[in-house]
Design a protein around this motif. Sequence first.
Motif, PDB file in Angstrom:
ATOM      1  N   GLU A  82       0.825  -1.205   0.000  1.00 37.84           N
ATOM      2  CA  GLU A  82       0.000   0.000   0.000  1.00 37.84           C
ATOM      3  C   GLU A  82       0.861   1.258   0.000  1.00 37.84           C
ATOM      4  OE1 GLU A  82      -3.894  -1.375   2.599  1.00 37.84           O
ATOM      5  OE2 GLU A  82      -2.023  -0.951   3.699  1.00 37.84           O
ATOM      6  N   ASN A  83       0.233   2.357  -0.425  1.00 39.21           N
ATOM      7  CA  ASN A  83       0.811   3.680  -0.203  1.00 39.21           C
ATOM      8  C   ASN A  83      -0.321   4.667   0.056  1.00 39.21           C
ATOM      9  OD1 ASN A  83      -0.283   4.327  -2.712  1.00 39.21           O
ATOM     10  ND2 ASN A  83       1.682   4.379  -3.787  1.00 39.21           N
ATOM     11  N   ASN A  84       0.032   5.894   0.388  1.00 40.70           N
ATOM     12  CA  ASN A  84      -0.970   6.873   0.797  1.00 40.70           C
ATOM     13  C   ASN A  84      -1.948   7.183  -0.332  1.00 40.70           C
ATOM     14  OD1 ASN A  84      -2.006   8.928   2.718  1.00 40.70           O
ATOM     15  ND2 ASN A  84      -1.321  10.351   1.126  1.00 40.70           N
ATOM     16  N   CYS A  85      -3.238   7.203   0.014  1.00 42.40           N
ATOM     17  CA  CYS A  85      -4.301   7.514  -0.948  1.00 42.40           C
ATOM     18  C   CYS A  85      -4.968   8.815  -0.508  1.00 42.40           C
ATOM     19  CB  CYS A  85      -5.318   6.376  -1.012  1.00 42.40           C
ATOM     20  SG  CYS A  85      -6.712   6.706  -2.127  1.00 42.40           S
ATOM     21  N   CYS A  86      -4.708   9.885  -1.233  1.00 45.19           N
ATOM     22  CA  CYS A  86      -5.266  11.187  -0.862  1.00 45.19           C
ATOM     23  C   CYS A  86      -6.787  11.196  -0.958  1.00 45.19           C
ATOM     24  CB  CYS A  86      -4.678  12.275  -1.763  1.00 45.19           C
ATOM     25  SG  CYS A  86      -2.906  12.519  -1.568  1.00 45.19           S
ATOM     26  N   SER A  87      -7.337  10.493  -1.967  1.00 48.02           N
ATOM     27  CA  SER A  87      -8.788  10.492  -2.159  1.00 48.02           C
ATOM     28  C   SER A  87      -9.515   9.904  -0.959  1.00 48.02           C
ATOM     29  CB  SER A  87      -9.151   9.707  -3.420  1.00 48.02           C
ATOM     30  OG  SER A  87      -8.560  10.270  -4.566  1.00 48.02           O
ATOM     31  N   CYS A  88      -9.086   8.724  -0.517  1.00 46.44           N
ATOM     32  CA  CYS A  88      -9.734   8.089   0.630  1.00 46.44           C
ATOM     33  C   CYS A  88      -9.431   8.840   1.922  1.00 46.44           C
ATOM     34  CB  CYS A  88      -9.307   6.625   0.729  1.00 46.44           C
ATOM     35  SG  CYS A  88     -10.028   5.583  -0.566  1.00 46.44           S
ATOM     36  N   GLU A  90      -9.363  12.055   2.107  1.00 44.18           N
ATOM     37  CA  GLU A  90     -10.358  13.132   2.137  1.00 44.18           C
ATOM     38  C   GLU A  90     -11.707  12.628   2.635  1.00 44.18           C
ATOM     39  OE1 GLU A  90     -10.585  14.899  -1.689  1.00 44.18           O
ATOM     40  OE2 GLU A  90      -8.527  15.649  -1.672  1.00 44.18           O
ATOM     41  N   ILE A  91     -12.034  11.387   2.279  1.00 47.46           N
ATOM     42  CA  ILE A  91     -13.325  10.825   2.682  1.00 47.46           C
ATOM     43  C   ILE A  91     -13.412  10.681   4.197  1.00 47.46           C
ATOM     44  CG2 ILE A  91     -14.786   8.756   2.580  1.00 47.46           C
ATOM     45  CD1 ILE A  91     -13.736   8.316  -0.272  1.00 47.46           C
ATOM     46  N   CYS A  92     -12.315  10.227   4.819  1.00 46.04           N
ATOM     47  CA  CYS A  92     -12.360   9.932   6.260  1.00 46.04           C
ATOM     48  C   CYS A  92     -11.692  10.994   7.124  1.00 46.04           C
ATOM     49  CB  CYS A  92     -11.727   8.566   6.531  1.00 46.04           C
ATOM     50  SG  CYS A  92      -9.943   8.529   6.324  1.00 46.04           S
ATOM     51  N   GLY A  93     -11.015  11.964   6.503  1.00 41.60           N
ATOM     52  CA  GLY A  93     -10.348  13.004   7.275  1.00 41.60           C
ATOM     53  C   GLY A  93      -9.128  12.524   8.015  1.00 41.60           C
ATOM     54  N   ASP A  94      -8.448  11.504   7.482  1.00 41.27           N
ATOM     55  CA  ASP A  94      -7.257  10.946   8.125  1.00 41.27           C
ATOM     56  C   ASP A  94      -6.340  10.413   7.037  1.00 41.27           C
ATOM     57  OD1 ASP A  94      -5.451  10.010   9.977  1.00 41.27           O
ATOM     58  OD2 ASP A  94      -6.918   8.846  11.124  1.00 41.27           O
ATOM     59  N   ASN A  95      -5.111  10.060   7.428  1.00 43.09           N
ATOM     60  CA  ASN A  95      -4.197   9.439   6.473  1.00 43.09           C
ATOM     61  C   ASN A  95      -4.579   7.972   6.285  1.00 43.09           C
ATOM     62  OD1 ASN A  95      -2.574  11.729   6.049  1.00 43.09           O
ATOM     63  ND2 ASN A  95      -1.403  11.316   7.914  1.00 43.09           N
ATOM     64  N   VAL A  96      -4.812   7.587   5.035  1.00 42.19           N
ATOM     65  CA  VAL A  96      -5.212   6.219   4.721  1.00 42.19           C
ATOM     66  C   VAL A  96      -4.377   5.720   3.550  1.00 42.19           C
ATOM     67  CG1 VAL A  96      -7.073   4.756   3.862  1.00 42.19           C
ATOM     68  CG2 VAL A  96      -7.560   6.469   5.589  1.00 42.19           C
ATOM     69  N   ASP A  97      -3.926   4.484   3.671  1.00 44.79           N
ATOM     70  CA  ASP A  97      -3.190   3.843   2.581  1.00 44.79           C
ATOM     71  C   ASP A  97      -4.134   2.952   1.791  1.00 44.79           C
ATOM     72  OD1 ASP A  97      -0.864   5.026   3.421  1.00 44.79           O
ATOM     73  OD2 ASP A  97      -0.172   3.286   4.562  1.00 44.79           O
ATOM     74  N   PRO A 138      -7.788  -4.934   9.172  1.00 45.60           N
ATOM     75  CA  PRO A 138      -6.517  -4.191   9.244  1.00 45.60           C
ATOM     76  C   PRO A 138      -6.705  -2.834   9.907  1.00 45.60           C
ATOM     77  CG  PRO A 138      -6.832  -5.156   7.059  1.00 45.60           C
ATOM     78  CD  PRO A 138      -8.130  -5.318   7.791  1.00 45.60           C
ATOM     79  N   ALA A 139      -5.689  -2.391  10.631  1.00 43.30           N
ATOM     80  CA  ALA A 139      -5.757  -1.106  11.326  1.00 43.30           C
ATOM     81  C   ALA A 139      -6.029   0.037  10.358  1.00 43.30           C
ATOM     82  CB  ALA A 139      -4.449  -0.866  12.082  1.00 43.30           C
ATOM     83  N   ASN A 140      -5.508  -0.090   9.151  1.00 42.54           N
ATOM     84  CA  ASN A 140      -5.705   0.934   8.129  1.00 42.54           C
ATOM     85  C   ASN A 140      -7.193   1.107   7.802  1.00 42.54           C
ATOM     86  OD1 ASN A 140      -4.562   2.771   6.200  1.00 42.54           O
ATOM     87  ND2 ASN A 140      -5.074   1.301   4.597  1.00 42.54           N
ATOM     88  N   LEU A 141      -7.921  -0.009   7.658  1.00 45.67           N
ATOM     89  CA  LEU A 141      -9.348   0.058   7.376  1.00 45.67           C
ATOM     90  C   LEU A 141     -10.149   0.487   8.604  1.00 45.67           C
ATOM     91  CD1 LEU A 141      -9.822  -3.137   5.161  1.00 45.67           C
ATOM     92  CD2 LEU A 141      -9.732  -0.753   4.419  1.00 45.67           C
ATOM     93  N   GLU A 142      -9.715   0.049   9.758  1.00 38.74           N
ATOM     94  CA  GLU A 142     -10.346   0.504  11.008  1.00 38.74           C
ATOM     95  C   GLU A 142     -10.298   2.024  11.089  1.00 38.74           C
ATOM     96  OE1 GLU A 142     -12.342   0.379  14.441  1.00 38.74           O
ATOM     97  OE2 GLU A 142     -11.547  -1.554  13.766  1.00 38.74           O
ATOM     98  N   ARG A 143      -9.148   2.597  10.737  1.00 38.52           N
ATOM     99  CA  ARG A 143      -8.988   4.053  10.762  1.00 38.52           C
ATOM    100  C   ARG A 143      -9.896   4.719   9.720  1.00 38.52           C
ATOM    101  NH1 ARG A 143      -4.046   3.826  10.685  1.00 38.52           N
ATOM    102  NH2 ARG A 143      -3.525   4.269   8.514  1.00 38.52           N
ATOM    103  N   PHE A 144     -10.001   4.094   8.549  1.00 39.24           N
ATOM    104  CA  PHE A 144     -10.842   4.665   7.495  1.00 39.24           C
ATOM    105  C   PHE A 144     -12.304   4.705   7.931  1.00 39.24           C
ATOM    106  CE2 PHE A 144     -13.780   3.990   3.967  1.00 39.24           C
ATOM    107  CZ  PHE A 144     -13.472   5.058   3.149  1.00 39.24           C
ATOM    108  N   PHE A 145     -12.840   3.564   8.387  1.00 45.24           N
ATOM    109  CA  PHE A 145     -14.255   3.508   8.761  1.00 45.24           C
ATOM    110  C   PHE A 145     -14.560   4.419   9.949  1.00 45.24           C
ATOM    111  CE2 PHE A 145     -14.040  -0.824   6.705  1.00 45.24           C
ATOM    112  CZ  PHE A 145     -14.862  -0.495   5.635  1.00 45.24           C
ATOM    113  N   THR A 146     -13.674   4.419  10.940  1.00 46.30           N
ATOM    114  CA  THR A 146     -13.897   5.259  12.118  1.00 46.30           C
ATOM    115  C   THR A 146     -13.886   6.731  11.744  1.00 46.30           C
ATOM    116  OG1 THR A 146     -12.893   3.596  13.580  1.00 46.30           O
ATOM    117  CG2 THR A 146     -13.032   5.855  14.402  1.00 46.30           C
ATOM    118  N   GLY A 147     -12.883   7.123  10.941  1.00 44.33           N
ATOM    119  CA  GLY A 147     -12.774   8.523  10.532  1.00 44.33           C
ATOM    120  C   GLY A 147     -13.923   8.953   9.642  1.00 44.33           C
TER     121      GLY A 147
END
Length: 284
Positions: A82-88, A90-97, A138-147
């Motif tokens: 993975e690498n950083n995805c700016c689009s996602c 923006e959706i969650c308001g956090d850094n997401v890969d 994965p922690a990355n998805l946990e962060r996305f959904f929570t954010g």
Amino acid sequence: MLKKIKIDFLYLDLSTCDRCMATDSTLIEALTELSGVLDALEYQFIVNNVNITTKELAEQYHFLSSPTILVNGFDICGNVTENNCCSCGEICGDNVDCRTFTYEGKTYDQPPKAMIIDGILRAIYGEFTNERLPYALPANLERFFTGRDSKINSMKEGNFMKTMQIFEPAMCCSTGLCGVGVDPELLRISTVLDTLKKHGVTVDRFNLNSAPMEFVNNKVVNDFINDNGPDDLPVTVMDGKIVLIGKYPTNAEFTEWLGLSADLLGNPVKAQGNEGCCCKGGCC
């Protein structure tokens, strides 16, 4: 008797995320090129587009990263990197890969067409192992959904955002803007949604052919289809309630229901001709 190939395309977002949208387009291109070969081999492919909108759906599909392509349950794109995805982000308001794809020594933000074709053929000929490891979100998805959920709730509490979804009849592509003629109403809707997106307003759009699981997973729409069938599509859903049946919202209804400036969308788009390639009864 045809042998069936099930293809699950799993993604977080198809309206904002560039790599999800690009992967969706490339998958369609790959399947188009493979169709003749698969027909000759007496295979039929069934594509299931799944928007992973909840942690529960992620667990159901053992979703590790977005986007993912499964063929008969096998991830055809190898190990998850993975690498950083700016689009996602923006959706969650956090850094997401989001996912990257390595093919023939090069790394891409979306899988190349050759990689998808190769993966489908390898799945057909049994080159993937049947090992299924225990799943943990994965922690990355946990962060996305929570954010994302926190951002949505915050905006709703402030009365800044309403949720609109449009569920359409089966069409041969995501917008229906293909073939010899162009349906002026479909052109208007595509223009409206593009304009709204540029102003930070996302309206989800699903058609019965390319996103059937969205109809299944949305209870109010699923109940409507069970009671009335698909002939009354499209339907428009606002904040979980059906507000319009059998036609698309007017420009004025878009701005009124979404709480936007009345002049944002201007006059309806006009187009020559009255035939489109996609309709309830057929395809180009």
